[in-house]
Design an enzyme around this catalytic site. Structure first.
Site, mmCIF file in Angstrom:
data_model
loop_
_atom_site.group_PDB
_atom_site.id
_atom_site.type_symbol
_atom_site.label_atom_id
_atom_site.label_comp_id
_atom_site.label_asym_id
_atom_site.label_seq_id
_atom_site.Cartn_x
_atom_site.Cartn_y
_atom_site.Cartn_z
ATOM 1 N N GLY A 59 11.582 -32.148 -17.949
ATOM 2 C CA GLY A 59 12.093 -33.326 -18.641
ATOM 3 C C GLY A 59 11.455 -33.450 -20.003
ATOM 4 C CB CYS A 86 8.654 -27.869 -17.014
ATOM 5 S SG CYS A 86 8.244 -28.087 -18.743
ATOM 6 C CE1 TYR A 87 7.050 -36.267 -17.554
ATOM 7 C CE2 TYR A 87 8.274 -36.408 -15.493
ATOM 8 C CZ TYR A 87 7.511 -37.005 -16.475
ATOM 9 O OH TYR A 87 7.198 -38.339 -16.386
ATOM 10 C CG HIS A 172 11.853 -24.052 -17.778
ATOM 11 N ND1 HIS A 172 12.341 -25.219 -17.242
ATOM 12 C CD2 HIS A 172 11.052 -24.415 -18.806
ATOM 13 C CE1 HIS A 172 11.887 -26.248 -17.921
ATOM 14 N NE2 HIS A 172 11.097 -25.784 -18.884
ATOM 15 C CD GLU A 174 14.596 -24.025 -14.670
ATOM 16 O OE1 GLU A 174 13.658 -23.434 -14.088
ATOM 17 O OE2 GLU A 174 14.411 -25.028 -15.388
ATOM 18 C CG ASP A 230 34.935 -25.477 -21.640
ATOM 19 O OD1 ASP A 230 34.798 -24.412 -21.021
ATOM 20 O OD2 ASP A 230 34.102 -25.921 -22.450
ATOM 21 C CE LYS A 369 32.001 -22.614 -23.517
ATOM 22 N NZ LYS A 369 33.236 -23.375 -23.634
#
Ligand code: XMP
Length: 513
Positions: A59, A86-87, A172, A174, A230, A369
């Site tokens: 965050g 992280c946060y 991170h 991810e 999109d 996307k």
């Protein structure tokens, strides 16, 4: 007792939903919930589904900020393993009386971590390439915690306490830039949380069609068509859901690339959509006259789009507006309570407060996307459209720095056409997320035809990215850049200089504004 689930507590990080997506890619269900969910609410959820683990996202806050988001500490006593990223890593450290230092300097980008103990980091190398993006740093942890890794700037980059079921990583896992990120997540999901792979994505297409049908009832719906993947995918799904009750509207706002309106007509034809083109060039440019602040530009454009759609909806008696909004549009606009506004995407934060529509339908709002592209391919959309480079909704308005005029737009359109066609001709565009020109609004001295020339500076921006949350500038051959530069300065008399943007995201963003 229901499917195994990993809950993600959303502390407003840019990559929060990416964590959920990575977990789901391991065939374990995952859901994002607000960070202020209580232990009792989690217990109640646990009656419907088997909650195997909890991940606290990153965050933008410092734990020392006055309004920093907190977590119900009773969650720590639920007996469910918790991983802080992280946060989340800093917050957990603080809750168990670790020492978290307030940042003087921030660290972004690739870092090397030295892995000292395995535990949650099993199957990792001694030195690992990871993605860091943080301010505060954990300096010490209580003795009962094992320190798993450190970097030059970060003495405690990962920790664990198996008996308390508390784990943290500063980096991170991810994002794709963390080389073995999935290994870390799967160590947590499987070795620590003992989750089973008992979830598979259901037939997403049928779900989307049903949700559009349910939302629209028997009403007419307008889709905002931009010619991108999109809105095209959303349009095809909606067309499958409600047929002729869908009317596609393309607003020609004067901020499009060269030949774009023609291309959009062709796309609508290929997709079998009923398209209405509204010429709104003058009103957009009039509203933008003299506006230099990027966030104001975006809000004016978002507002004006809605006004045009409302006017048209009234004419044809449509109740709903359907948009191809995707997840990064929402997260960058600061949709989640704890997240920071990076930029107000025209179709999210740029929307006016009051709208004359019964409702907004956004079937793709939780997708990235690349996930939209997968659905588009399944729907049979042409590859040329599926892999079309992304283009921002506010169009060239966010690529003309400073105030927008017809002349600047004209110069940019020509430069952009040269950039895109040369990238495509030479194959440099292959695998790139976006490649385009920017009107920098800077003047620079040059010499043209033995005479002093004081003209415009055009920047070229080209990036590689998987989901636009992070991006690297493209390493384009110098010969290609040189050829483009020569063409731009030769073919556009107003331009005296061309520069190439060599910044990654973060710290910059893909677009210049
Ligand atoms: P940034 O510049 O934030 O862009 O790194 C991430 C991706 O989003 C596109 N973009 C937008 N798309 N409305 C959109 O529909 C917007 O307001 C907007 N702003 C940026 C950008 O082109 C990139 O692909």
């Amino acid at each position: 007792m229901g499917k195994d689930t990993i809950l993600i507590l959303d502390f407003g990080g840019q990559y929060c939903h990416l964590i959920a997506r990575r977990v789901r890619e391991n065939n374990v269900y995952s859901e994002v919930v607000p960070s202020d969910i209580s232990a009792n609410e989690i217990k109640a959820l646990g009656k419907k589904t088997s909650i195997k683990g909890i991940i606290l996202s990153g965050g933008p806050s410092s734990i020392y900020d006055k309004n920093a988001p907190k977590m119900d500490k009773a969650i720590l006593r639920l007996g469910i393993p918790i991983l802080g990223i992280c946060y989340g890593h800093q917050l957990l450290a603080d809750y168990v009386n670790g020492n978290v230092k307030r940042a003087k300097n921030k660290e972004y980008g690739i870092a090397i971590v030295n892995v000292k103990s395995r535990n949650m980091l099993s199957n990792l190398e001694d030195r690992e390439e990871v993605w860091m993006s943080h301010g505060d740093t954990v300096l010490s942890m209580p003795k009962s915690f094992q320190i798993l890794a450190h970097t030059n700037n970060c003495p405690i980059a990962a920790y664990s306490n198996s008996s308390l079921g508390i784990y943290g990583v500063q980096w991170h896992p991810e994002v794709v830039h963390t080389k073995h990120g999935n290994q870390i997540l799967s160590n947590f999901i499987f070795n620590i949380c003992k989750s089973h792979q008992n979830w598979k994505p259901t037939n997403l297409i049928q779900n989307y069609i049903k949700s559009i049908r349910d939302a629209a009832g028997d009403k007419k719906v307008i889709i905002a068509m931009s010619g991108g993947i999109d809105s095209s995918t959303a349009a095809v799904l909606a067309h499958m859901a409600i047929g002729k009750r869908l009317i596609a509207v393309f607003v020609d706002n004067g901020l499009m690339r060269l030949n774009e309106p023609r291309k959009i007509r062709e796309i609508a034809k290929v997709l079998g959509l009923n398209l209405v083109v509204v010429n709104a060039k003058e009103r957009f440019l009039e509203n933008l006259r003299g506006v230099t602040d990027p966030e104001r530009k975006r809000k004016i454009i978002g507002n004006e789009f809605i006004r045009v759609f409302e006017e048209h909806a009234k004419k044809i008696n449509a109740d709903y507006l359907l948009q191809g909004t995707i997840y990064p549009d929402r997260i960058e606009s600061g949709y989640s309570k704890n997240s920071s506004v990076i930029k107000t995407h025209h179709n999210v934060g740029g929307l006016p407060k009051t709208m004359k529509f019964k409702g907004l339908i956004e079937p793709l709002k939780d997708l990235y996307k690349d996930e939209v592209r997968k659905i588009a391919l399944q729907l049979g959309l042409p590859a040329e459209l599926v892999y079309r480079q992304a283009f921002p909704g506010p169009g060239l308005a966010v690529r003309v720095m400073g105030s927008i005029t017809k002349d600047k737009l004209e110069i940019l359109r020509k430069a952009d056409f040269i950039v895109t066609s040369e990238f495509e001709k030479t194959g440099a565009s292959k695998g790139l997320w976006e490649y385009f020109a920017v009107y920098t609004d800077i003047k620079s001295t040059g010499v043209k035809g033995d005479q002093r020339a004081y003209g415009d500076v055009i920047a070229i921006r080209a990036v590689q990215s998987l989901e636009a949350m992070t991006a690297n500038f493209a390493k384009v051959p110098y010969e290609t850049l040189e050829h483009i530069s020569t063409r731009i300065t030769n073919e556009i008399p107003q331009v005296t200089r061309v520069v190439y943007d060599i910044t990654n995201k973060p710290p910059s963003t893909i677009e210049w504004e």
